[in-house]
Design a protein around this motif. Structure first.
Motif, short mmCIF file in Angstrom:
data_model
loop_
_atom_site.label_atom_id
_atom_site.label_comp_id
_atom_site.label_asym_id
_atom_site.label_seq_id
_atom_site.Cartn_x
_atom_site.Cartn_y
_atom_site.Cartn_z
N SER A 34 0.82 -1.22 0.00
CA SER A 34 0.00 0.00 0.00
C SER A 34 0.85 1.27 0.00
N TRP A 35 2.15 1.13 0.26
CA TRP A 35 3.03 2.30 0.25
C TRP A 35 4.25 2.15 -0.65
N ARG A 135 0.21 6.47 5.03
CA ARG A 135 -0.58 5.24 5.24
C ARG A 135 -0.66 4.87 6.71
N ASP A 140 -4.41 8.11 2.76
CA ASP A 140 -4.20 7.46 1.47
C ASP A 140 -3.21 8.30 0.68
#
Length: 157
Positions: A34-35, A135, A140
């Protein structure tokens, strides 16, 4: 951010999240991606391997050496791309997490990098730790602009 006299890249971030939360972004597959990276596999245990496509066709891989829950993560780092000056397993990343009143002080130390690769890795860790901070704090970071630029460059070829 610093490059030490010994040539290690050091990047620090204050993150408004507990060390347990920040630690999970290095041990959970979906949280890591996610990062940083778009696809990959992670086996977060001493001796466990990881491999991820970070941006474009750049594949980073290595092996976890140490995971001290909520305190430290150590892994080897390198690029599988032919001719890269940092081949897999040739450098070391240590992430220390120190609890603070408002969250966590993260210190990333990337050592054993050849001189020509230091500035690029410093820029890379600055970029990705910025995304991690967003995150871990519950935000986001949006699409990775570096990935978009790499995809556009591939389309132009």
């Amino acid at each position: 951010m610093t490059i030490t006299p010994q040539g290690a890249v050091v990047v620090r971030r204050r993150i408004k999240a507990r060390p347990e939360t920040v630690f999970s972004f290095f041990t959970d597959h979906d949280r890591w991606l996610s990062w940083q990276g778009v696809e990959g596999s992670f086996d977060p245990r001493p001796g466990g391997a990881y491999r991820m496509r970070v941006v474009g066709d750049a594949i980073a891989s290595g092996e976890f050496a140490e995971l001290t829950p909520h305190r430290r993560i150590v892994f080897s780092w390198g690029w599988e791309n032919e001719g890269d000056p940092v081949p897999p397993g040739s450098s070391r990343v240590q992430i220390d997490l120190v609890p603070e009143a408002e969250g966590t002080l993260l210190t990333l130390t990337h050592s054993d990098l050849p001189e020509p690769a230091r500035a690029a890795h410093q820029d890379g860790w600055e970029h990705y730790l910025g995304r991690l901070t967003v995150r871990a704090e519950g935000g986001d970071p949006g699409p990775d602009l570096w990935m978009q630029e790499a995809e556009e460059a591939e389309e132009d070829d």
